[in-house]
Scaffold this active site. Structure first.
Site, short mmCIF file in Angstrom:
data_model
loop_
_atom_site.label_atom_id
_atom_site.label_comp_id
_atom_site.label_asym_id
_atom_site.label_seq_id
_atom_site.Cartn_x
_atom_site.Cartn_y
_atom_site.Cartn_z
N SER A 141 -4.59 -9.59 -3.74
CA SER A 141 -5.44 -9.25 -4.88
C SER A 141 -5.38 -7.76 -5.17
CB SER A 141 -6.89 -9.65 -4.58
OG SER A 141 -7.77 -9.11 -5.52
N TYR A 166 -14.29 -9.60 0.28
CA TYR A 166 -13.19 -10.34 -0.34
C TYR A 166 -11.91 -9.52 -0.24
CZ TYR A 166 -10.14 -12.10 -4.01
OH TYR A 166 -9.05 -12.58 -4.70
#
Length: 349
Positions: A141, A166
């Site tokens: 990501s 995350y």
């Protein structure tokens, strides 16, 4: 060739699985269909793929629309179930798009990220290692760039300062993958996705939230008082890039220097790429394009920057262009128009 695609009830996994089947590959999709966001969208994607609920856990279903496409409802963290699936199916390649997503959700639900993104991912690595998988492509990501403010973000830069769990879990996936590439020769390629959008997109993302609020005549929450920019990347451009990567397992970089290590490659068969539009868009311009597509003005609720968020993302995709001739082609205006058409059809709005 049989390919495992995890996260096929999710946005990117759903579109990737269909694209691979249309190219003649045999695909097994996996998803646990969790309720992080509206499961009706996930069920809709599965119906579009030719599967009908209910989905019994651990049972393999075959699509009634796409020959060569199958689906199993299963958790990545189910060690025995994953081992059984790999032994029965004999995958040549795997693409991991299953993960607990979301920056803000990780502030209040940290264990969900440990279970799926860490425990689940080590299960996947072990299965690939023991079943002669030729190439593992995994979703990282743009969030891994964290406090790094040097833009455009480069895969050759240091990313040791994540600002959400995350992001830390995605950085961990990169480290875990390199370890398996080094120890066991498992070819691994990580893709750092940049703000993917389009039809069938995630209901927790800005475009979906804005569209729903505007159609219901509610104000939209605009963080950092609108001073945000994102490298919005249309789903078709993302899928095309992922397929190109899947088709090209990495080899070790013969020029990699352990005294001056490049984070994007290794002496092991390991590679990292940014996959984005390489053209950041101001949030206010994005909203303006949505207003045009919907034919109505947005009421804006201007708010400060949220914890875990970054004000700007901008992908340097030169490596992907050079190595695999990657060329995103969809403008934000065109992509938003397609999303709005899908949204109105799906929700009868």
């Amino acid at each position: 060739m049989k390919i495992l695609v995890t996260g096929t009830a999710g946005f990117i996994g759903f579109r990737l699985a269909l694209a691979l089947v249309e190219k003649g590959f045999e695909v097994v999709g996996l998803d646990n269909i969790n309720d992080y966001y509206d499961v009706q969208v996930k069920y809709g994607r599965l119906r579009e793929s030719g599967f009908q609920e209910p989905y019994d856990y651990g049972r393999l279903y075959h699509s009634d629309k796409y020959p060569g496409l199958s689906f199993i409802r299963q958790n990545l963290e189910d060690r025995e179930g994953m081992q059984r699936l790999f032994q029965e199916q004999g995958f040549s390649r795997a693409c991991n798009l299953a993960a607990q997503a979301g920056v803000r959700y990780s502030l209040t639900n940290p264990y969900a990220y440990v279970d799926s993104n860490l425990v689940g991912y080590i299960n996947l690595l072990e299965c690939c290692r023991h079943n002669q998988v030729e190439h593992l492509v995994f979703a990282s990501s743009s969030s891994v760039y964290g406090l790094n403010e040097t833009q455009p973000f480069s895969v050759h830069a240091n990313v040791d300062h994540p600002i959400s769990l995350y992001a830390a879990s995605k950085k961990s996936n990169e480290l875990m993958s390199h370890t398996y590439a080094h120890l066991y020769g498992l070819p691994c390629t990580g893709l750092r996705f940049f703000t993917v959008y389009g039809p069938w997109g995630r209901p927790d993302m800005a475009l979906f939230l804005f569209t729903r609020a505007m159609l219901e005549d509610r104000p939209i929450d605009v963080f950092n008082h609108g001073r945000m920019q994102r490298d919005f990347t249309y789903i078709d451009d993302i899928v095309e890039g992922v397929i190109r990567v899947l088709d090209n397992p990495p080899a070790g970089n013969p020029h990699w220097d352990p005294k001056n290590p490049d984070p994007a490659s290794s002496s092991a068969p390991y590679r990292l790429y940014n996959i984005g539009n390489n053209n950041p868009v101001q949030l206010m311009d994005f909203i303006q394009a949505l207003e045009k597509a919907l034919g109505k003005k947005a009421q804006k609720n201007l708010l400060p920057l949220q914890p875990g968020d970054v004000p700007s993302t901008y992908a340097d995709v030169d490596d992907l262009v050079r190595d695999l001739d990657y060329k995103p082609e969809t403008s934000v205006e065109e992509g938003i128009e397609r999303f709005v058409k899908w949204y109105r059809d799906f929700f009868q709005a």
